[in-house]
Design a protein around this motif. Structure first.
Motif, PDB file in Angstrom:
ATOM      1  N   PHE A 120      33.362  80.889  37.834  1.00  0.00           N
ATOM      2  CA  PHE A 120      32.322  80.112  38.502  1.00  0.00           C
ATOM      3  C   PHE A 120      32.300  78.645  38.092  1.00  0.00           C
ATOM      4  CE2 PHE A 120      30.883  84.494  38.918  1.00  0.00           C
ATOM      5  CZ  PHE A 120      30.721  84.531  40.295  1.00  0.00           C
ATOM      6  N   SER A 121      33.313  78.192  37.377  1.00  0.00           N
ATOM      7  CA  SER A 121      33.420  76.784  37.011  1.00  0.00           C
ATOM      8  C   SER A 121      33.901  75.988  38.214  1.00  0.00           C
ATOM      9  CB  SER A 121      34.414  76.601  35.863  1.00  0.00           C
ATOM     10  OG  SER A 121      33.903  77.156  34.688  1.00  0.00           O
ATOM     11  N   GLN A 122      33.306  74.837  38.394  1.00  0.00           N
ATOM     12  CA  GLN A 122      33.704  73.981  39.502  1.00  0.00           C
ATOM     13  C   GLN A 122      34.837  73.032  39.114  1.00  0.00           C
ATOM     14  OE1 GLN A 122      32.698  74.307  42.619  1.00  0.00           O
ATOM     15  NE2 GLN A 122      31.390  76.002  42.007  1.00  0.00           N
ATOM     16  N   ASN A 123      34.985  72.791  37.825  1.00  0.00           N
ATOM     17  CA  ASN A 123      36.029  71.897  37.344  1.00  0.00           C
ATOM     18  C   ASN A 123      36.763  72.567  36.196  1.00  0.00           C
ATOM     19  OD1 ASN A 123      33.455  70.044  38.066  1.00  0.00           O
ATOM     20  ND2 ASN A 123      35.349  69.094  38.743  1.00  0.00           N
ATOM     21  N   ASN A 124      38.074  72.370  36.152  1.00  0.00           N
ATOM     22  CA  ASN A 124      38.895  72.964  35.097  1.00  0.00           C
ATOM     23  C   ASN A 124      39.441  71.930  34.126  1.00  0.00           C
ATOM     24  OD1 ASN A 124      38.677  75.583  36.269  1.00  0.00           O
ATOM     25  ND2 ASN A 124      40.125  74.911  37.819  1.00  0.00           N
ATOM     26  N   ASN A 125      39.569  70.731  34.593  1.00  0.00           N
ATOM     27  CA  ASN A 125      40.122  69.654  33.795  1.00  0.00           C
ATOM     28  C   ASN A 125      39.037  69.110  32.856  1.00  0.00           C
ATOM     29  OD1 ASN A 125      40.593  66.828  33.130  1.00  0.00           O
ATOM     30  ND2 ASN A 125      42.332  66.939  34.532  1.00  0.00           N
ATOM     31  N   PRO A 126      39.300  69.055  31.540  1.00  0.00           N
ATOM     32  CA  PRO A 126      38.283  68.551  30.603  1.00  0.00           C
ATOM     33  C   PRO A 126      37.769  67.157  30.955  1.00  0.00           C
ATOM     34  CG  PRO A 126      40.069  69.564  29.387  1.00  0.00           C
ATOM     35  CD  PRO A 126      40.492  69.520  30.836  1.00  0.00           C
ATOM     36  N   TYR A 127      38.645  66.295  31.451  1.00  0.00           N
ATOM     37  CA  TYR A 127      38.211  64.953  31.844  1.00  0.00           C
ATOM     38  C   TYR A 127      37.224  65.027  33.005  1.00  0.00           C
ATOM     39  CZ  TYR A 127      38.206  60.245  33.723  1.00  0.00           C
ATOM     40  OH  TYR A 127      37.805  59.021  34.204  1.00  0.00           O
ATOM     41  N   ALA A 128      37.528  65.852  33.995  1.00  0.00           N
ATOM     42  CA  ALA A 128      36.637  65.989  35.151  1.00  0.00           C
ATOM     43  C   ALA A 128      35.284  66.558  34.730  1.00  0.00           C
ATOM     44  CB  ALA A 128      37.275  66.872  36.222  1.00  0.00           C
ATOM     45  N   VAL A 129      35.292  67.521  33.825  1.00  0.00           N
ATOM     46  CA  VAL A 129      34.045  68.115  33.339  1.00  0.00           C
ATOM     47  C   VAL A 129      33.185  67.036  32.677  1.00  0.00           C
ATOM     48  CG1 VAL A 129      33.047  69.788  31.725  1.00  0.00           C
ATOM     49  CG2 VAL A 129      35.070  70.399  33.061  1.00  0.00           C
ATOM     50  N   THR A 130      33.810  66.217  31.848  1.00  0.00           N
ATOM     51  CA  THR A 130      33.096  65.133  31.170  1.00  0.00           C
ATOM     52  C   THR A 130      32.553  64.134  32.185  1.00  0.00           C
ATOM     53  OG1 THR A 130      34.562  65.382  29.283  1.00  0.00           O
ATOM     54  CG2 THR A 130      33.325  63.334  29.412  1.00  0.00           C
ATOM     55  N   GLN A 131      33.343  63.829  33.184  1.00  0.00           N
ATOM     56  CA  GLN A 131      32.919  62.859  34.204  1.00  0.00           C
ATOM     57  C   GLN A 131      31.753  63.381  35.044  1.00  0.00           C
ATOM     58  OE1 GLN A 131      34.273  60.087  32.735  1.00  0.00           O
ATOM     59  NE2 GLN A 131      34.008  59.441  34.817  1.00  0.00           N
ATOM     60  N   VAL A 132      31.756  64.665  35.355  1.00  0.00           N
ATOM     61  CA  VAL A 132      30.639  65.246  36.118  1.00  0.00           C
ATOM     62  C   VAL A 132      29.346  65.042  35.337  1.00  0.00           C
ATOM     63  CG1 VAL A 132      29.598  67.399  36.938  1.00  0.00           C
ATOM     64  CG2 VAL A 132      31.997  66.916  37.410  1.00  0.00           C
ATOM     65  N   ARG A 133      29.369  65.369  34.052  1.00  0.00           N
ATOM     66  CA  ARG A 133      28.168  65.173  33.233  1.00  0.00           C
ATOM     67  C   ARG A 133      27.788  63.694  33.188  1.00  0.00           C
ATOM     68  NH1 ARG A 133      24.404  67.351  30.291  1.00  0.00           N
ATOM     69  NH2 ARG A 133      25.298  69.425  30.380  1.00  0.00           N
TER      70      ARG A 133
END
Length: 126
Positions: free
Chosen positions: A54-67
């Motif tokens: 259920f994660s929308q992003n897999n790339n650690p950079y993208a996850v950080t950017q979403v936040r």
């Protein structure tokens, strides 16, 4: 006494929420350490599978950017995670997903900007 008063305490309301993508990164890191030590368990593995699914992003950079994107707006932690987890496609859908008055401080253009930024991140997350 209402249900919410018994169920949700102040610590929970003041705490930091994590999106599924963030939890997946944390659990994946822990899983890799556990595998090195040969000590995994079924509950942990199923939890990891769930948040990955259920994660929308897999790339650690993208996850950080979403936040980063979402936290730059005046919304609650809970609403930040709801938007980050569910990735709404329209202003109306966004407003319907969050707590009452959660996006009330933002105009439709600001919400559209958020959605555009999030969708661009999603495209490059593959």
């Amino acid at each position: 006494m209402e249900f919410e008063e018994n169920f949700v305490d102040d610590d929970f309301l003041k705490g930091k929420c994590l999106m599924n993508s963030e939890v997946a990164l944390i659990l994946q890191h822990k899983y890799e350490k556990m595998c090195d030590e040969h000590s995994t368990n079924q509950v942990f593995e199923k939890s990891l599978q769930y948040v990955k699914r259920f994660s929308q992003n897999n790339n650690p950079y993208a996850v950080t950017q979403v936040r980063h994107i979402l936290s730059s707006y005046p919304i609650s932690e809970v609403d930040l995670c709801v938007l980050g987890n569910l990735c709404p496609k329209s202003v109306e859908e966004s407003i319907a997903m969050v707590q009452p008055k959660g996006l009330a401080r933002l105009d439709d253009e600001a919400i559209k900007k958020i959605l555009t930024e999030l969708s661009l991140l999603k495209k490059f997350d593959m």
